[in-house]
Motif scaffolding. Sequence first.
Motif, PDB file in Angstrom:
ATOM      1  N   LYS B 200       3.656 -14.821   3.624  1.00  0.00           N
ATOM      2  CA  LYS B 200       3.766 -14.015   4.831  1.00  0.00           C
ATOM      3  C   LYS B 200       2.867 -14.674   5.867  1.00  0.00           C
ATOM      4  O   LYS B 200       1.680 -14.886   5.613  1.00  0.00           O
ATOM      5  CB  LYS B 200       3.280 -12.605   4.519  1.00  0.00           C
ATOM      6  CG  LYS B 200       3.349 -11.665   5.687  1.00  0.00           C
ATOM      7  CD  LYS B 200       3.057 -10.272   5.179  1.00  0.00           C
ATOM      8  CE  LYS B 200       2.861  -9.307   6.335  1.00  0.00           C
ATOM      9  NZ  LYS B 200       2.595  -7.964   5.823  1.00  0.00           N
ATOM     10  N   LYS B 202       1.186 -14.356   9.505  1.00  0.00           N
ATOM     11  CA  LYS B 202       0.932 -13.379  10.558  1.00  0.00           C
ATOM     12  C   LYS B 202      -0.403 -13.689  11.228  1.00  0.00           C
ATOM     13  O   LYS B 202      -1.424 -13.746  10.560  1.00  0.00           O
ATOM     14  CB  LYS B 202       0.912 -11.979   9.950  1.00  0.00           C
ATOM     15  CG  LYS B 202       0.957 -10.873  10.976  1.00  0.00           C
ATOM     16  CD  LYS B 202       1.003  -9.518  10.288  1.00  0.00           C
ATOM     17  CE  LYS B 202       1.013  -8.403  11.298  1.00  0.00           C
ATOM     18  NZ  LYS B 202       0.827  -7.106  10.654  1.00  0.00           N
ATOM     19  N   ASP B 203      -0.374 -13.891  12.510  1.00  0.00           N
ATOM     20  CA  ASP B 203      -1.588 -14.103  13.306  1.00  0.00           C
ATOM     21  C   ASP B 203      -2.534 -15.123  12.697  1.00  0.00           C
ATOM     22  O   ASP B 203      -3.742 -14.897  12.620  1.00  0.00           O
ATOM     23  CB  ASP B 203      -2.342 -12.769  13.491  1.00  0.00           C
ATOM     24  CG  ASP B 203      -1.453 -11.698  14.092  1.00  0.00           C
ATOM     25  OD1 ASP B 203      -0.572 -12.065  14.899  1.00  0.00           O
ATOM     26  OD2 ASP B 203      -1.618 -10.515  13.741  1.00  0.00           O
ATOM     27  N   GLY B 204      -1.995 -16.224  12.227  1.00  0.00           N
ATOM     28  CA  GLY B 204      -2.854 -17.284  11.689  1.00  0.00           C
ATOM     29  C   GLY B 204      -3.238 -17.103  10.244  1.00  0.00           C
ATOM     30  O   GLY B 204      -3.876 -17.965   9.657  1.00  0.00           O
ATOM     31  N   ILE B 205      -2.888 -15.955   9.635  1.00  0.00           N
ATOM     32  CA  ILE B 205      -3.145 -15.757   8.210  1.00  0.00           C
ATOM     33  C   ILE B 205      -1.908 -16.180   7.436  1.00  0.00           C
ATOM     34  O   ILE B 205      -0.790 -15.767   7.762  1.00  0.00           O
ATOM     35  CB  ILE B 205      -3.475 -14.276   7.893  1.00  0.00           C
ATOM     36  CG1 ILE B 205      -4.716 -13.821   8.653  1.00  0.00           C
ATOM     37  CG2 ILE B 205      -3.609 -14.081   6.387  1.00  0.00           C
ATOM     38  CD1 ILE B 205      -6.015 -13.863   7.899  1.00  0.00           C
ATOM     39  N   GLU B 207      -0.606 -15.696   3.997  1.00  0.00           N
ATOM     40  CA  GLU B 207      -0.830 -14.950   2.759  1.00  0.00           C
ATOM     41  C   GLU B 207       0.282 -15.239   1.759  1.00  0.00           C
ATOM     42  O   GLU B 207       1.449 -14.929   2.005  1.00  0.00           O
ATOM     43  CB  GLU B 207      -0.901 -13.439   3.057  1.00  0.00           C
ATOM     44  CG  GLU B 207      -1.256 -12.634   1.827  1.00  0.00           C
ATOM     45  CD  GLU B 207      -1.169 -11.117   2.032  1.00  0.00           C
ATOM     46  OE1 GLU B 207      -0.800 -10.671   3.141  1.00  0.00           O
ATOM     47  OE2 GLU B 207      -1.443 -10.399   1.061  1.00  0.00           O
ATOM     48  N   GLN B 364      -5.959 -27.966   6.068  1.00  0.00           N
ATOM     49  CA  GLN B 364      -6.938 -27.201   5.285  1.00  0.00           C
ATOM     50  C   GLN B 364      -8.322 -27.849   5.391  1.00  0.00           C
ATOM     51  O   GLN B 364      -9.328 -27.157   5.473  1.00  0.00           O
ATOM     52  CB  GLN B 364      -6.488 -27.114   3.825  1.00  0.00           C
ATOM     53  CG  GLN B 364      -7.439 -26.357   2.911  1.00  0.00           C
ATOM     54  CD  GLN B 364      -7.571 -24.876   3.245  1.00  0.00           C
ATOM     55  OE1 GLN B 364      -6.606 -24.231   3.634  1.00  0.00           O
ATOM     56  NE2 GLN B 364      -8.778 -24.335   3.127  1.00  0.00           N
ATOM     57  N   ILE B 367      -9.789 -26.701   8.510  1.00  0.00           N
ATOM     58  CA  ILE B 367     -10.276 -25.318   8.402  1.00  0.00           C
ATOM     59  C   ILE B 367     -11.649 -25.311   7.721  1.00  0.00           C
ATOM     60  O   ILE B 367     -12.584 -24.653   8.168  1.00  0.00           O
ATOM     61  CB  ILE B 367      -9.279 -24.447   7.598  1.00  0.00           C
ATOM     62  CG1 ILE B 367      -7.953 -24.312   8.349  1.00  0.00           C
ATOM     63  CG2 ILE B 367      -9.873 -23.062   7.318  1.00  0.00           C
ATOM     64  CD1 ILE B 367      -6.827 -23.687   7.534  1.00  0.00           C
ATOM     65  N   GLY B 374      -8.939 -20.298  13.523  1.00  0.00           N
ATOM     66  CA  GLY B 374      -7.890 -19.283  13.656  1.00  0.00           C
ATOM     67  C   GLY B 374      -6.925 -19.225  12.499  1.00  0.00           C
ATOM     68  O   GLY B 374      -6.124 -18.308  12.408  1.00  0.00           O
ATOM     69  N   MET B 375      -6.974 -20.224  11.605  1.00  0.00           N
ATOM     70  CA  MET B 375      -6.036 -20.204  10.476  1.00  0.00           C
ATOM     71  C   MET B 375      -6.793 -19.914   9.187  1.00  0.00           C
ATOM     72  O   MET B 375      -7.911 -20.353   8.998  1.00  0.00           O
ATOM     73  CB  MET B 375      -5.328 -21.552  10.353  1.00  0.00           C
ATOM     74  CG  MET B 375      -4.375 -21.839  11.497  1.00  0.00           C
ATOM     75  SD  MET B 375      -3.806 -23.555  11.470  1.00  0.00           S
ATOM     76  CE  MET B 375      -2.458 -23.443  10.312  1.00  0.00           C
ATOM     77  N   LEU B 376      -6.138 -19.152   8.304  1.00  0.00           N
ATOM     78  CA  LEU B 376      -6.742 -18.876   7.000  1.00  0.00           C
ATOM     79  C   LEU B 376      -5.644 -18.739   5.958  1.00  0.00           C
ATOM     80  O   LEU B 376      -4.663 -18.025   6.155  1.00  0.00           O
ATOM     81  CB  LEU B 376      -7.582 -17.593   7.032  1.00  0.00           C
ATOM     82  CG  LEU B 376      -8.132 -17.129   5.671  1.00  0.00           C
ATOM     83  CD1 LEU B 376      -9.059 -18.161   5.057  1.00  0.00           C
ATOM     84  CD2 LEU B 376      -8.854 -15.790   5.800  1.00  0.00           C
ATOM     85  N   LEU B 377      -5.842 -19.445   4.853  1.00  0.00           N
ATOM     86  CA  LEU B 377      -4.875 -19.420   3.769  1.00  0.00           C
ATOM     87  C   LEU B 377      -5.390 -18.509   2.662  1.00  0.00           C
ATOM     88  O   LEU B 377      -6.514 -18.674   2.186  1.00  0.00           O
ATOM     89  CB  LEU B 377      -4.725 -20.850   3.243  1.00  0.00           C
ATOM     90  CG  LEU B 377      -3.852 -21.081   2.033  1.00  0.00           C
ATOM     91  CD1 LEU B 377      -2.427 -20.671   2.329  1.00  0.00           C
ATOM     92  CD2 LEU B 377      -3.901 -22.544   1.650  1.00  0.00           C
ATOM     93  N   LEU B 378      -4.574 -17.539   2.275  1.00  0.00           N
ATOM     94  CA  LEU B 378      -4.916 -16.667   1.147  1.00  0.00           C
ATOM     95  C   LEU B 378      -3.920 -16.958   0.037  1.00  0.00           C
ATOM     96  O   LEU B 378      -2.769 -16.547   0.100  1.00  0.00           O
ATOM     97  CB  LEU B 378      -4.848 -15.190   1.561  1.00  0.00           C
ATOM     98  CG  LEU B 378      -5.785 -14.778   2.698  1.00  0.00           C
ATOM     99  CD1 LEU B 378      -5.438 -13.377   3.194  1.00  0.00           C
ATOM    100  CD2 LEU B 378      -7.243 -14.835   2.251  1.00  0.00           C
ATOM    101  N   THR B 403      -4.301 -12.495  -5.584  1.00  0.00           N
ATOM    102  CA  THR B 403      -4.942 -13.288  -4.534  1.00  0.00           C
ATOM    103  C   THR B 403      -6.298 -13.803  -5.019  1.00  0.00           C
ATOM    104  O   THR B 403      -7.056 -13.068  -5.650  1.00  0.00           O
ATOM    105  CB  THR B 403      -5.145 -12.431  -3.272  1.00  0.00           C
ATOM    106  OG1 THR B 403      -3.910 -11.799  -2.953  1.00  0.00           O
ATOM    107  CG2 THR B 403      -5.591 -13.291  -2.092  1.00  0.00           C
ATOM    108  N   ILE B 404      -6.562 -15.081  -4.758  1.00  0.00           N
ATOM    109  CA  ILE B 404      -7.842 -15.665  -5.159  1.00  0.00           C
ATOM    110  C   ILE B 404      -8.738 -15.838  -3.923  1.00  0.00           C
ATOM    111  O   ILE B 404      -8.215 -15.990  -2.823  1.00  0.00           O
ATOM    112  CB  ILE B 404      -7.653 -17.022  -5.885  1.00  0.00           C
ATOM    113  CG1 ILE B 404      -6.754 -17.954  -5.067  1.00  0.00           C
ATOM    114  CG2 ILE B 404      -7.062 -16.788  -7.253  1.00  0.00           C
ATOM    115  CD1 ILE B 404      -6.639 -19.344  -5.634  1.00  0.00           C
TER     116      ILE B 404
END
Lengths: 246, 605
Positions: B200, B202-205, B207, B364, B367, B374-378, B403-404
């Motif tokens: 998913k 959304k806004d730089g996340i 997930e 990555q 990041i 602004g970006m984050l990987l979950l 999720t880790i």
Amino acid sequence: MDQTQNTSNKRTELQMARSMCWHCQSEVTGEYYCGQCVKVQPLSKEMDYFTCLGLPRLLAIDTAALEAKYYELSRTFHPDFFQSKTEPEQQISLGNSALLNTAYHMLKDPVQRAEYLLKLEAGSAKDIRNSPPADLFEEILELQEDLEAFRSASGDAKETDQYRSKLLVDRAQLEQRRQDMDTKLAGLFTKWDTIQNRAPQPDALRPQKDDVLKEMRELLSNRTYLRNILNDVVAAMEGGHADRRH
Amino acid sequence: MRIVGIDLGTTNSLIAYMDGQTPRVIAGRGDRAMVPSVVAMTDNGLIVGDPAKEHLVRNPARTVYSVKRFMGKGLADVADELKYFPYTLSEQGGVIRLKIGEKSFSPPQISAMILKELKQRAEAFLHEEITKAVITVPAYFNDSQRQATKDAGMIAGLDVVRIINEPTAASLAYGLQQRTQGTIAVYDLGGGTFDISILKLKDGIFEVLSTNGNTHLGGDDFDHVVAEVILKDIRATHSLTLEKYDDAMQTVRLEAERTKIRLSDEQTATAVIELPDGKGTYRKVFTRDQLEAITGDLIERTLAPCRRALKDAGLQTSDIDEIVLVGGSTRMPLVRQRVQELFDRAPHSELNPDEVVALGAAVQAGILSGDTQGMLLLDVTPLSLGIETMGGVMSTLIRRNTTIPSSAKEMFTTYVDGQTGVDIHILQGERELAKDSRSLARFRLKMPPLPAGVPRIEVTFLIDANGILNVTARDMRSGQSQSIEVKPSYGLSDEEVEQMIGDSFKFAAEDITARKLIEARLDAGALIAATEKSLGQGGHLIATDEIAAIRAALAALAAARDGADPRAIRARMADIEQAAHHLTATLMDDSLKQALQNKKLSELP
């Protein structure tokens, strides 16, 4: 039950009186960071998942708001942002993120949320049922007989098909029962939230709260029992392994 | 401190960096960004990449390819795919060893050689030392395979700051470029592995909702089925059993790969193989239909993981907004067609499927270094983690697609008075019985000698952001933490990794000499050819003693080229340049004159 209340009171106090910063020993005034040295602070091990995500202990949740809060806190704690920080800070980030992830996923799912609330409010999540609930006894017995017959059916295609269609009927019936349970569960959610909204203090309206929790516990146990049976049926029909949860 | 991104692939590897906010791959000689994941150990040292690929046929027993398939594995895991591997494999401490010549190597050591090549490439390009990297792995890699990749990085002298999953890396590159929001599925069919991840955005996340795959399904398997057809055909038409010839087997495998690749663009392609023992040339025309008929089953095997991933994410195919294709094998038209049918939507392929994973690794890295904001990987853990309980049943602690980072705590106690330890067996997988699951590690939990049931040791299992397990223990009665020695079931011990790092430094000097030698020889060859050409064109323009001097210098260089001293080669090359200086100058004058003569006077400036 009394004991649970006491510890939960104590827990609230602990969270209110924020401890010292692990790094500079000054009093922590900021929410997640020390106001003095700006180091990230570990979330209290005693912190419950509702508090972690800034929510009241209610069962109706605005999932969009929950997600937004989760994303916001992920941006605060995720190890990605502590790469160049000291080892203790990296460890705190790891621990906080792990707690946050568990909290979010627990609260996101309504059934897990209810089970978690039970654990918080009444000590344990649910009873593990080993026998079918009374009002489902006959239906489940019939299903299990049909399942056994299906499993031990000879290679004869016609016979297998016959059992299969029988199983499908049983399954549809039990699926309906599960839906009924979910409706009932939703009703209990509203009931809990109404009482909790009226009396958020842990001790207030305790007997009424405990009644709802007891009903919820019974329902969740039955629901899990039913779901495992249904999963067995699906697995048997697809020839795979049962996917048991909870 | 700069962090680079590395795609350590089964067939090809790449390295990328962030140029401002844009990820870019780093090309080597000849502008090729892809380094074939092939290592040749010649008498003159180590060769990696394109030149090593040539050794596959020339020196198959000392050339390693697709080593990624061995990472984090025991010998029994790979037993059924050794047909094309000509070298001797053994196992030591749960880790495969490849015997090349007199030396024995673990898969992380071979991978480290590829990583070093990439590292050097980046250092030459960026003019700085590279010590930190993000390395990608298939999403469905288990703990042992991830740890092996981390070990490889360490042996190569890299601090692996993060292991990330290939499909999620691809989504980062894709999301950065396309600014997509919504639910996407990344279908990643590489050289050796298949992954599907559903995310998913959304806004730089970014997930990850679920992931699934098969770490034993990729382009290599397609090559093998094509090669099978060729081998069988040659047996029938030429009464030749090529399985006896290591070099011919590699020729067939490589020709099968080339044929497969050509059939992605054309309807027919001819496989051509020079047969050993002067048995002539074998030719076989393949049509795309034929290829699809024999590879259809393999492609079909990617669809079940896709369905499982959707189910775990609680989604229908109609919930997927976009499909992104990653990996060279997704160039096959049938793959695209089947994916399109499954998701009922045309897949995206704007990005180069060979490069997108490395680009994502660089994102990555950006990041992690704080340069990309602004970006984050979950991400999630692909496989359930558990421990063996009474009766050999696996008790799950952390479910797949959690999720880790993620952690689980478990309390342990004793059953007998005075018991001083409890053995714990960590498992990974989706099966109920311990024997069907993957054994990750074992450790012994120390217990204070007390009456049964009194000791209380809390063990925390934590999966970090790399998807790698960390175990800690704490005595709840004393509050003391306990150090535990986790023994991996399929991994190198810390001491072995240390040893290999040491070895790699020891060999580094040899490697540098070997590399210089190879480059000097290549350059010498080019100079000899160029000088011969000049002699042919301009020999009549210079004195005979000059020609003799050039010829003598050429002979000296040819002799030096057969030696093993790169400095000697360079010295003889300088001699030639000096001896041929007059010839070169004369030729340039001459060509200038000719150019002028060919033009009319009026055209001159």
